[in-house]
Design an enzyme around this catalytic site. Structure first.
Site, PDB file in Angstrom:
ATOM      1  N   SER A   1      30.061  48.069 -54.197  1.00 42.26           N
ATOM      2  CA  SER A   1      29.671  47.570 -52.654  1.00 42.26           C
ATOM      3  C   SER A   1      30.338  46.293 -52.354  1.00 42.26           C
ATOM      4  O   SER A   1      30.133  45.753 -51.206  1.00 42.26           O
ATOM      5  CB  SER A   1      28.193  47.738 -52.796  1.00 42.26           C
ATOM      6  OG  SER A   1      27.817  48.965 -52.925  1.00 42.26           O
TER       7      SER A   1
ATOM      8  N   PHE B   1      35.594  57.575 -54.874  1.00 41.27           N
ATOM      9  CA  PHE B   1      34.270  57.913 -54.236  1.00 41.27           C
ATOM     10  C   PHE B   1      34.526  58.234 -52.627  1.00 41.27           C
ATOM     11  O   PHE B   1      33.705  57.857 -51.800  1.00 41.27           O
ATOM     12  CB  PHE B   1      33.141  57.205 -54.366  1.00 41.27           C
ATOM     13  CG  PHE B   1      32.792  56.675 -55.777  1.00 41.27           C
ATOM     14  CD1 PHE B   1      32.739  57.734 -56.782  1.00 41.27           C
ATOM     15  CD2 PHE B   1      32.293  55.524 -56.044  1.00 41.27           C
ATOM     16  CE1 PHE B   1      32.409  57.512 -58.325  1.00 41.27           C
ATOM     17  CE2 PHE B   1      32.150  55.205 -57.656  1.00 41.27           C
ATOM     18  CZ  PHE B   1      32.103  56.113 -58.409  1.00 41.27           C
ATOM     19  N   ILE B   2      35.849  58.738 -52.377  1.00 39.07           N
ATOM     20  CA  ILE B   2      36.038  58.874 -51.021  1.00 39.07           C
ATOM     21  C   ILE B   2      35.896  60.158 -50.286  1.00 39.07           C
ATOM     22  O   ILE B   2      36.483  61.148 -50.821  1.00 39.07           O
ATOM     23  CB  ILE B   2      37.735  58.551 -50.815  1.00 39.07           C
ATOM     24  CG1 ILE B   2      38.196  57.043 -51.716  1.00 39.07           C
ATOM     25  CG2 ILE B   2      38.233  58.479 -49.254  1.00 39.07           C
ATOM     26  CD1 ILE B   2      37.301  55.702 -51.113  1.00 39.07           C
TER      27      ILE B   2
ATOM     28  N   GLU C   1      28.014  52.882 -39.223  1.00 41.68           N
ATOM     29  CA  GLU C   1      27.903  53.894 -40.458  1.00 41.68           C
ATOM     30  C   GLU C   1      26.702  54.136 -41.062  1.00 41.68           C
ATOM     31  O   GLU C   1      26.295  54.976 -41.406  1.00 41.68           O
ATOM     32  CB  GLU C   1      29.084  53.402 -41.574  1.00 41.68           C
ATOM     33  CG  GLU C   1      28.937  54.209 -42.828  1.00 41.68           C
ATOM     34  CD  GLU C   1      29.966  53.805 -44.029  1.00 41.68           C
ATOM     35  OE1 GLU C   1      29.941  54.289 -45.177  1.00 41.68           O
ATOM     36  OE2 GLU C   1      30.637  52.829 -43.835  1.00 41.68           O
ATOM     37  N   ARG C   2      25.780  52.870 -40.989  1.00 44.92           N
ATOM     38  CA  ARG C   2      24.311  52.952 -41.628  1.00 44.92           C
ATOM     39  C   ARG C   2      23.504  53.448 -40.775  1.00 44.92           C
ATOM     40  O   ARG C   2      22.675  54.499 -41.206  1.00 44.92           O
ATOM     41  CB  ARG C   2      24.171  51.299 -41.934  1.00 44.92           C
ATOM     42  CG  ARG C   2      24.996  50.998 -43.107  1.00 44.92           C
ATOM     43  CD  ARG C   2      25.026  49.539 -43.354  1.00 44.92           C
ATOM     44  NE  ARG C   2      25.735  49.101 -44.658  1.00 44.92           N
ATOM     45  CZ  ARG C   2      26.086  48.000 -44.908  1.00 44.92           C
ATOM     46  NH1 ARG C   2      25.962  46.966 -44.182  1.00 44.92           N
ATOM     47  NH2 ARG C   2      26.996  47.793 -46.113  1.00 44.92           N
TER      48      ARG C   2
ATOM     49  N   HIS D   1       7.058  73.200 -54.204  1.00 48.01           N
ATOM     50  CA  HIS D   1       7.483  74.622 -54.499  1.00 48.01           C
ATOM     51  C   HIS D   1       7.535  75.058 -56.098  1.00 48.01           C
ATOM     52  O   HIS D   1       7.849  76.254 -56.532  1.00 48.01           O
ATOM     53  CB  HIS D   1       9.149  74.683 -54.148  1.00 48.01           C
ATOM     54  CG  HIS D   1       9.399  74.960 -52.783  1.00 48.01           C
ATOM     55  ND1 HIS D   1       9.350  73.803 -51.655  1.00 48.01           N
ATOM     56  CD2 HIS D   1       9.825  75.812 -51.893  1.00 48.01           C
ATOM     57  CE1 HIS D   1       9.833  74.243 -50.619  1.00 48.01           C
ATOM     58  NE2 HIS D   1      10.067  75.577 -50.580  1.00 48.01           N
TER      59      HIS D   1
ATOM     60  N   ASN E   1      20.789  50.486 -51.569  1.00 50.38           N
ATOM     61  CA  ASN E   1      19.491  50.040 -50.838  1.00 50.38           C
ATOM     62  C   ASN E   1      19.464  48.603 -51.346  1.00 50.38           C
ATOM     63  O   ASN E   1      18.972  47.824 -50.510  1.00 50.38           O
ATOM     64  CB  ASN E   1      18.279  50.872 -51.660  1.00 50.38           C
ATOM     65  CG  ASN E   1      18.201  52.100 -50.603  1.00 50.38           C
ATOM     66  OD1 ASN E   1      19.224  52.497 -49.889  1.00 50.38           O
ATOM     67  ND2 ASN E   1      17.172  52.810 -50.947  1.00 50.38           N
TER      68      ASN E   1
END
Length: 384
Positions: free
Chosen positions: A134, A161-162, A247-248, A343, A371
């Site tokens: 990040s 991680f794209i 984006e967020r 469930h 987060n």
């Protein structure tokens, strides 16, 4: 509780989104899971329906709609199907395309945006690096101007991680153009697939969102023309910070829509499933759990709706977007975990949507800024 931010026009558009899901996505759902990709023809169909060009000007093939609420509706309806499709489509049209729309020159817009709008060219954004996570200001991918007087740039480094990385035709890539200026030494470039030295790794083997095409990108002496610089040199970090709120909030919209959908399916399951001679939803513990979850989702949705309205008016702050992003991810994960519990053993079976949704949701507390990073942004704003 009724929602107040969407008009009849928005709801008509929602109907078109749902029709696309029912006609195109649901019949292909198992195929996408099996092949771990959203097929190209589905991208093109979404493009033909106009879903990717909502915010793009008409002269570049878009709809020219200056109302973010339409994008929010699209994000909600895709997330009700799967988080993976919402993520891939969102990265393409809601996150990356606006960089071109806001920062691109006239020539860049005319060259790339029409194909983006109709789903012929898939976009990805290359921010995250193996060593940085990040911490966007610490990126190590470099761009150095060639010494032959052409003004071309030579890019070296990698991204990880794209989302859309393996299929992408265009990637907006952040690279360091000045080693001595910290965040102000970062610039953005548009790289085209097939450029010598630009290679894509294999699709990453993820725990969830397997339909989402996620990969590493590698740059080995990639030579890009001077006119592939996007925006001003050294202004890349500022541009990323300006675009991250969208984006967020997009993440938050999709997270709560997904949780709300699966919760609704779980309530139906609890009405139908019987144990000890009665529906399991009638047991007080389960009834209380469901009441708590419905309340949590509706309260989160109300806050996010306010953020959507603020963003549509150009007033959403990075801090409020951070609040929406982390809280929606937390609520989603908490709700889906309880839905799996309700469930029972079936909730742990991949054939049940609740199991896949639970697995898919976990990454939402990590990507688009973890987060913890969101809380850091909020804390700093409080003077802490």
């Amino acid at each position: 509780m009724p929602r107040n931010i969407y008009s009849e026009e928005h709801e008509d558009f929602r109907g078109s989104c749902r029709e696309f899901v029912e006609r195109t996505l649901i019949p292909r759902g198992e195929e996408m899971l099996r092949d771990k990709v959203i097929p190209r023809d589905i991208w093109r169909e979404a493009g033909r329906q106009g879903f990717f060009g909502l915010c793009l000007p008409e002269e570049y093939g878009g709809a020219g709609i200056d109302d973010y609420r339409f994008q929010a509706v699209f994000a909600e309806e895709m997330a009700k199907f799967t988080a993976a499709v919402a993520s891939c489509f969102g990265i393409h049209s809601d996150i990356t395309a606006p960089y071109l729309g806001h920062l691109g020159t006239e020539e860049q817009k005319r060259r790339w945006l029409p194909d983006v709008a109709v789903g012929e060219k898939i976009m990805a954004i290359g921010m995250t690096e193996p060593s940085g996570g990040s911490d966007l200001a610490a990126l190590k991918t470099t761009a150095v101007q060639a010494d032959d007087g052409t003004g071309d740039w030579i890019i070296n480094g990698s991204k990880t991680f794209i989302t859309n990385g393996h299929q992408c035709d265009l990637a907006v890539v952040a690279a360091r153009t000045n080693q001595n200026k910290g965040a102000r030494g970062i610039s953005l470039f548009v790289l085209e697939a097939g450029t010598p030295g630009f290679t894509k790794g294999n699709k990453l083997d993820k725990v969830g969102q397997v339909e989402s095409d996620t990969a590493e990108l590698f740059f080995d002496q990639v030579r890009v023309p001077a006119d592939h610089l996007l925006g001003e040199e050294g202004a890349g970090f500022i541009a990323m910070m300006q675009h991250l709120p969208q984006e967020r909030i997009g993440n938050a919209i999709a997270n709560i829509a997904n949780a709300k959908q699966i919760l609704g399916e779980t309530i139906h399951y609890c009405q139908e499933r019987k144990a000890f001679g009665q529906p399991i939803g009638s047991f007080q513990h389960n009834k209380f759990k469901i009441a708590e979850m419905v309340t949590a989702v509706e309260v989160a949705e109300a806050y996010i709706d306010d953020c959507v309205a603020a963003h549509a008016d150009g007033k959403l702050t990075p801090v409020d977007a951070a609040k929406a992003k982390w809280w929606a991810a937390q609520v989603q994960c908490d709700v889906l975990d309880e839905c799996v519990q309700l469930h029972g053993g079936y909730g742990y079976m991949n054939e049940y949507r609740v199991a896949r949704a639970w697995r898919d949701a976990r990454v939402h507390k990590i990507w688009a800024g973890s987060n913890e990073i969101m809380k850091e942004i909020i804390g700093r704003d409080l003077g802490l």
